[in-house]
Motif scaffolding. Structure first.
Motif, PDB file in Angstrom:
ATOM      1  N   UNK A 267       0.799  -1.218   0.000  1.00  0.00           N
ATOM      2  CA  UNK A 267       0.000   0.000   0.000  1.00  0.00           C
ATOM      3  C   UNK A 267       0.833   1.270   0.000  1.00  0.00           C
ATOM      4  N   UNK A 268       2.117   1.156   0.331  1.00  0.00           N
ATOM      5  CA  UNK A 268       2.990   2.329   0.308  1.00  0.00           C
ATOM      6  C   UNK A 268       3.073   2.922  -1.091  1.00  0.00           C
ATOM      7  N   UNK A 269       2.918   2.111  -2.111  1.00  0.00           N
ATOM      8  CA  UNK A 269       3.025   2.603  -3.492  1.00  0.00           C
ATOM      9  C   UNK A 269       1.917   3.610  -3.782  1.00  0.00           C
ATOM     10  N   UNK A 270       0.695   3.292  -3.344  1.00  0.00           N
ATOM     11  CA  UNK A 270      -0.418   4.219  -3.544  1.00  0.00           C
ATOM     12  C   UNK A 270      -0.222   5.503  -2.751  1.00  0.00           C
ATOM     13  N   UNK A 271       0.598   5.441  -1.685  1.00  0.00           N
ATOM     14  CA  UNK A 271       0.882   6.623  -0.876  1.00  0.00           C
ATOM     15  C   UNK A 271       2.085   7.400  -1.396  1.00  0.00           C
ATOM     16  N   UNK A 272       2.655   6.940  -2.506  1.00  0.00           N
ATOM     17  CA  UNK A 272       3.738   7.679  -3.150  1.00  0.00           C
ATOM     18  C   UNK A 272       5.128   7.182  -2.845  1.00  0.00           C
ATOM     19  N   UNK A 273       5.255   6.104  -2.064  1.00  0.00           N
ATOM     20  CA  UNK A 273       6.563   5.584  -1.714  1.00  0.00           C
ATOM     21  C   UNK A 273       6.917   4.335  -2.484  1.00  0.00           C
ATOM     22  N   UNK A 274       7.918   3.617  -2.006  1.00  0.00           N
ATOM     23  CA  UNK A 274       8.404   2.406  -2.662  1.00  0.00           C
ATOM     24  C   UNK A 274       8.205   1.188  -1.769  1.00  0.00           C
ATOM     25  N   UNK A 275       8.006   0.046  -2.394  1.00  0.00           N
ATOM     26  CA  UNK A 275       7.805  -1.209  -1.687  1.00  0.00           C
ATOM     27  C   UNK A 275       8.910  -2.176  -2.063  1.00  0.00           C
ATOM     28  N   UNK A 276       9.545  -2.775  -1.064  1.00  0.00           N
ATOM     29  CA  UNK A 276      10.504  -3.856  -1.272  1.00  0.00           C
ATOM     30  C   UNK A 276       9.901  -5.123  -0.676  1.00  0.00           C
ATOM     31  N   UNK A 277       9.684  -6.113  -1.533  1.00  0.00           N
ATOM     32  CA  UNK A 277       9.009  -7.352  -1.146  1.00  0.00           C
ATOM     33  C   UNK A 277      10.049  -8.408  -0.781  1.00  0.00           C
ATOM     34  N   UNK A 278      10.081  -8.816   0.504  1.00  0.00           N
ATOM     35  CA  UNK A 278      11.095  -9.778   0.938  1.00  0.00           C
ATOM     36  C   UNK A 278      10.825 -11.188   0.423  1.00  0.00           C
ATOM     37  N   UNK A 279       9.658 -11.415  -0.171  1.00  0.00           N
ATOM     38  CA  UNK A 279       9.435 -12.716  -0.797  1.00  0.00           C
ATOM     39  C   UNK A 279      10.125 -12.779  -2.158  1.00  0.00           C
ATOM     40  N   UNK A 280      10.523 -11.626  -2.664  1.00  0.00           N
ATOM     41  CA  UNK A 280      11.254 -11.561  -3.928  1.00  0.00           C
ATOM     42  C   UNK A 280      12.704 -11.124  -3.720  1.00  0.00           C
ATOM     43  N   UNK A 281      12.924 -10.250  -2.759  1.00  0.00           N
ATOM     44  CA  UNK A 281      14.268  -9.758  -2.433  1.00  0.00           C
ATOM     45  C   UNK A 281      14.613 -10.221  -1.033  1.00  0.00           C
ATOM     46  N   UNK A 282      15.527 -11.178  -0.872  1.00  0.00           N
ATOM     47  CA  UNK A 282      15.849 -11.674   0.470  1.00  0.00           C
ATOM     48  C   UNK A 282      16.421 -10.571   1.349  1.00  0.00           C
ATOM     49  N   UNK A 283      16.302 -10.754   2.660  1.00  0.00           N
ATOM     50  CA  UNK A 283      16.775  -9.736   3.594  1.00  0.00           C
ATOM     51  C   UNK A 283      18.243  -9.398   3.376  1.00  0.00           C
ATOM     52  N   UNK A 284      19.032 -10.369   2.936  1.00  0.00           N
ATOM     53  CA  UNK A 284      20.454 -10.124   2.710  1.00  0.00           C
ATOM     54  C   UNK A 284      20.706  -9.145   1.579  1.00  0.00           C
ATOM     55  N   UNK A 285      19.702  -8.925   0.727  1.00  0.00           N
ATOM     56  CA  UNK A 285      19.865  -8.027  -0.413  1.00  0.00           C
ATOM     57  C   UNK A 285      18.976  -6.792  -0.325  1.00  0.00           C
TER      58      UNK A 285
END
Length: 206
Positions: free
Chosen positions: A179-197
Protein backbone atom coordinates in the motif's frame (compact mmCIF):
# COMPACT_ATOMS: atom_id res chain seq x y z
CA UNK A 1 15.24 8.62 2.30
CA UNK A 2 13.63 6.82 5.23
CA UNK A 3 12.89 3.11 5.56
CA UNK A 4 10.21 1.25 7.47
CA UNK A 5 10.12 -2.48 8.03
CA UNK A 6 7.10 -4.70 8.57
CA UNK A 7 7.56 -7.03 11.56
CA UNK A 8 5.62 -10.29 11.38
CA UNK A 9 6.64 -12.45 8.43
CA UNK A 10 9.34 -9.96 7.44
CA UNK A 11 11.77 -9.65 10.34
CA UNK A 12 10.39 -12.37 12.59
CA UNK A 13 8.40 -15.59 12.49
CA UNK A 14 5.95 -16.25 15.30
CA UNK A 15 3.68 -19.08 16.36
CA UNK A 16 0.09 -17.82 16.32
CA UNK A 17 -2.71 -19.67 18.14
CA UNK A 18 -4.33 -22.14 15.72
CA UNK A 19 -7.70 -21.23 17.22
CA UNK A 20 -7.58 -17.61 18.46
CA UNK A 21 -11.13 -17.67 19.83
CA UNK A 22 -10.35 -20.76 21.91
CA UNK A 23 -7.05 -19.31 23.12
CA UNK A 24 -8.81 -16.15 24.29
CA UNK A 25 -11.61 -18.21 25.89
CA UNK A 26 -9.11 -20.20 27.97
CA UNK A 27 -7.47 -17.01 29.23
CA UNK A 28 -10.83 -15.45 30.04
CA UNK A 29 -11.94 -18.53 31.98
CA UNK A 30 -8.67 -18.57 33.93
CA UNK A 31 -9.58 -15.04 35.03
CA UNK A 32 -13.04 -16.02 36.24
CA UNK A 33 -15.04 -14.95 33.19
CA UNK A 34 -18.02 -17.14 32.25
CA UNK A 35 -17.42 -17.60 28.53
CA UNK A 36 -20.69 -18.08 26.60
CA UNK A 37 -21.42 -21.42 24.91
CA UNK A 38 -21.47 -19.81 21.46
CA UNK A 39 -18.21 -17.94 22.03
CA UNK A 40 -16.76 -18.88 18.65
CA UNK A 41 -19.78 -17.34 16.95
CA UNK A 42 -19.61 -14.21 19.08
CA UNK A 43 -15.87 -13.87 18.48
CA UNK A 44 -16.41 -14.03 14.73
CA UNK A 45 -19.05 -11.31 14.67
CA UNK A 46 -18.42 -7.60 14.19
CA UNK A 47 -19.11 -5.69 17.39
CA UNK A 48 -17.29 -2.38 16.93
CA UNK A 49 -18.24 -0.01 14.13
CA UNK A 50 -15.11 1.45 12.56
CA UNK A 51 -14.24 3.20 9.30
CA UNK A 52 -12.74 1.09 6.53
CA UNK A 53 -9.07 0.55 7.23
CA UNK A 54 -9.30 1.49 10.90
CA UNK A 55 -7.87 -0.83 13.54
CA UNK A 56 -10.15 -2.22 16.23
CA UNK A 57 -8.07 -3.20 19.27
CA UNK A 58 -8.70 -6.86 20.00
CA UNK A 59 -9.45 -6.29 23.71
CA UNK A 60 -12.25 -3.92 22.71
CA UNK A 61 -13.62 -6.51 20.30
CA UNK A 62 -13.49 -9.23 22.97
CA UNK A 63 -15.17 -7.04 25.58
CA UNK A 64 -17.98 -6.18 23.15
CA UNK A 65 -18.36 -9.82 22.11
CA UNK A 66 -18.83 -10.80 25.75
CA UNK A 67 -21.26 -7.94 26.30
CA UNK A 68 -23.28 -9.06 23.26
CA UNK A 69 -23.94 -12.31 25.13
CA UNK A 70 -24.75 -10.61 28.42
CA UNK A 71 -21.39 -11.35 30.01
CA UNK A 72 -19.96 -8.45 31.99
CA UNK A 73 -16.18 -8.35 32.21
CA UNK A 74 -13.91 -5.51 33.17
CA UNK A 75 -12.00 -3.99 30.27
CA UNK A 76 -8.66 -4.80 31.92
CA UNK A 77 -9.64 -8.46 32.19
CA UNK A 78 -10.29 -8.64 28.44
CA UNK A 79 -7.00 -6.84 27.77
CA UNK A 80 -4.94 -9.16 29.95
CA UNK A 81 -6.63 -12.24 28.50
CA UNK A 82 -5.91 -11.14 24.93
CA UNK A 83 -2.28 -10.29 25.69
CA UNK A 84 -1.78 -13.69 27.34
CA UNK A 85 -3.49 -15.55 24.49
CA UNK A 86 -1.17 -13.96 21.94
CA UNK A 87 2.10 -14.32 23.82
CA UNK A 88 4.17 -15.97 21.11
CA UNK A 89 7.37 -17.85 20.60
CA UNK A 90 9.49 -15.64 18.36
CA UNK A 91 12.27 -16.42 15.89
CA UNK A 92 14.23 -13.64 14.23
CA UNK A 93 14.65 -14.33 10.54
CA UNK A 94 18.11 -14.76 9.08
CA UNK A 95 19.53 -11.43 7.94
CA UNK A 96 16.94 -9.33 9.74
CA UNK A 97 19.29 -7.48 12.07
CA UNK A 98 21.84 -6.83 9.32
CA UNK A 99 19.11 -5.47 7.05
CA UNK A 100 17.82 -3.10 9.70
CA UNK A 101 21.27 -1.88 10.67
CA UNK A 102 22.37 -1.58 7.06
CA UNK A 103 19.36 0.58 6.27
CA UNK A 104 20.01 2.67 9.40
CA UNK A 105 23.45 3.57 8.05
CA UNK A 106 21.74 5.29 5.15
CA UNK A 107 18.90 7.14 6.86
CA UNK A 108 16.18 6.96 9.51
CA UNK A 109 14.62 3.53 10.04
CA UNK A 110 11.29 2.70 11.61
CA UNK A 111 8.92 -0.19 12.12
CA UNK A 112 5.35 -0.29 10.80
CA UNK A 113 3.28 -3.28 11.87
CA UNK A 114 -0.35 -4.28 11.65
CA UNK A 115 -1.18 -5.61 15.09
CA UNK A 116 -4.46 -5.44 17.03
CA UNK A 117 -2.98 -6.85 20.26
CA UNK A 118 -1.54 -4.32 22.74
CA UNK A 119 2.02 -5.02 23.89
CA UNK A 120 2.60 -7.75 21.29
CA UNK A 121 4.99 -5.73 19.12
CA UNK A 122 7.21 -4.54 22.01
CA UNK A 123 7.37 -8.08 23.43
CA UNK A 124 8.23 -9.48 20.01
CA UNK A 125 11.01 -6.95 19.49
CA UNK A 126 12.53 -7.84 22.85
CA UNK A 127 12.42 -11.58 22.19
CA UNK A 128 13.85 -11.12 18.70
CA UNK A 129 16.73 -8.97 19.93
CA UNK A 130 15.46 -6.00 17.90
CA UNK A 131 14.48 -3.58 20.65
CA UNK A 132 16.20 -0.23 20.23
CA UNK A 133 17.02 -0.77 16.56
CA UNK A 134 14.32 1.61 15.29
CA UNK A 135 13.98 5.37 15.55
CA UNK A 136 10.21 4.98 15.67
CA UNK A 137 7.81 2.06 16.13
CA UNK A 138 4.34 2.51 14.63
CA UNK A 139 1.59 -0.07 15.11
CA UNK A 140 -1.96 -0.15 13.84
CA UNK A 141 -3.29 -0.51 17.38
CA UNK A 142 -1.29 2.60 18.27
CA UNK A 143 -2.01 4.85 15.29
CA UNK A 144 -5.53 3.54 14.63
CA UNK A 145 -5.03 2.49 11.00
CA UNK A 146 -4.03 -0.74 9.31
CA UNK A 147 -1.89 -1.09 6.23
CA UNK A 148 -2.66 -0.64 3.35
CA UNK A 149 -4.59 2.45 4.46
CA UNK A 150 -2.53 5.54 3.58
CA UNK A 151 -2.94 6.91 7.10
CA UNK A 152 -0.85 4.03 8.48
CA UNK A 153 2.07 4.92 6.22
CA UNK A 154 1.57 8.62 6.90
CA UNK A 155 1.82 8.00 10.64
CA UNK A 156 5.03 6.00 10.21
CA UNK A 157 6.55 8.60 7.88
CA UNK A 158 5.66 11.44 10.23
CA UNK A 159 7.30 9.61 13.13
CA UNK A 160 10.51 9.55 11.08
CA UNK A 161 10.25 13.21 10.07
CA UNK A 162 9.50 12.58 6.42
CA UNK A 163 6.61 12.18 3.98
CA UNK A 164 5.35 8.96 2.43
CA UNK A 165 6.87 10.05 -0.90
CA UNK A 166 10.29 9.70 0.74
CA UNK A 167 9.54 6.33 2.35
CA UNK A 168 10.67 2.85 1.38
CA UNK A 169 8.64 0.13 3.10
CA UNK A 170 10.02 -3.39 3.40
CA UNK A 171 7.47 -6.15 3.89
CA UNK A 172 6.20 -9.55 2.85
CA UNK A 173 2.63 -8.85 1.74
CA UNK A 174 1.95 -6.94 -1.49
CA UNK A 175 -1.69 -6.38 -0.51
CA UNK A 176 -0.91 -4.68 2.80
CA UNK A 177 2.73 -3.60 2.75
CA UNK A 178 2.45 -2.74 -0.92
CA UNK A 179 0.00 0.00 0.00
CA UNK A 180 2.99 2.33 0.31
CA UNK A 181 3.02 2.60 -3.49
CA UNK A 182 -0.42 4.22 -3.54
CA UNK A 183 0.88 6.62 -0.88
CA UNK A 184 3.74 7.68 -3.15
CA UNK A 185 6.56 5.58 -1.71
CA UNK A 186 8.40 2.41 -2.66
CA UNK A 187 7.81 -1.21 -1.69
CA UNK A 188 10.50 -3.86 -1.27
CA UNK A 189 9.01 -7.35 -1.15
CA UNK A 190 11.09 -9.78 0.94
CA UNK A 191 9.43 -12.72 -0.80
CA UNK A 192 11.25 -11.56 -3.93
CA UNK A 193 14.27 -9.76 -2.43
CA UNK A 194 15.85 -11.67 0.47
CA UNK A 195 16.77 -9.74 3.59
CA UNK A 196 20.45 -10.12 2.71
CA UNK A 197 19.87 -8.03 -0.41
CA UNK A 198 17.37 -5.51 0.95
CA UNK A 199 19.93 -2.76 1.52
CA UNK A 200 21.12 -3.00 -2.07
CA UNK A 201 17.53 -2.87 -3.29
CA UNK A 202 16.83 0.19 -1.13
CA UNK A 203 19.81 1.96 -2.66
CA UNK A 204 18.81 1.08 -6.22
CA UNK A 205 17.18 3.72 -8.33
CA UNK A 206 13.37 3.44 -8.22
Amino acid sequence: MAVTFDLFGTLVDVEYPSDPAEAVARELESRGVAVPDDWHVAYGEQHVEAPAGAEVPLPAHVARALDSRGVDAERNVARHAVIAAFDPDVARRDGALDAVRGAAERGPVGLLSNCAVPELVPRTLIRAGLRGEFEAVTTSVGCGWRKPHPSAFEAAAEALGTATTGLVHVGDDPETDGGIVAAGGRFVDVTETPLSKVVGEIEAEP
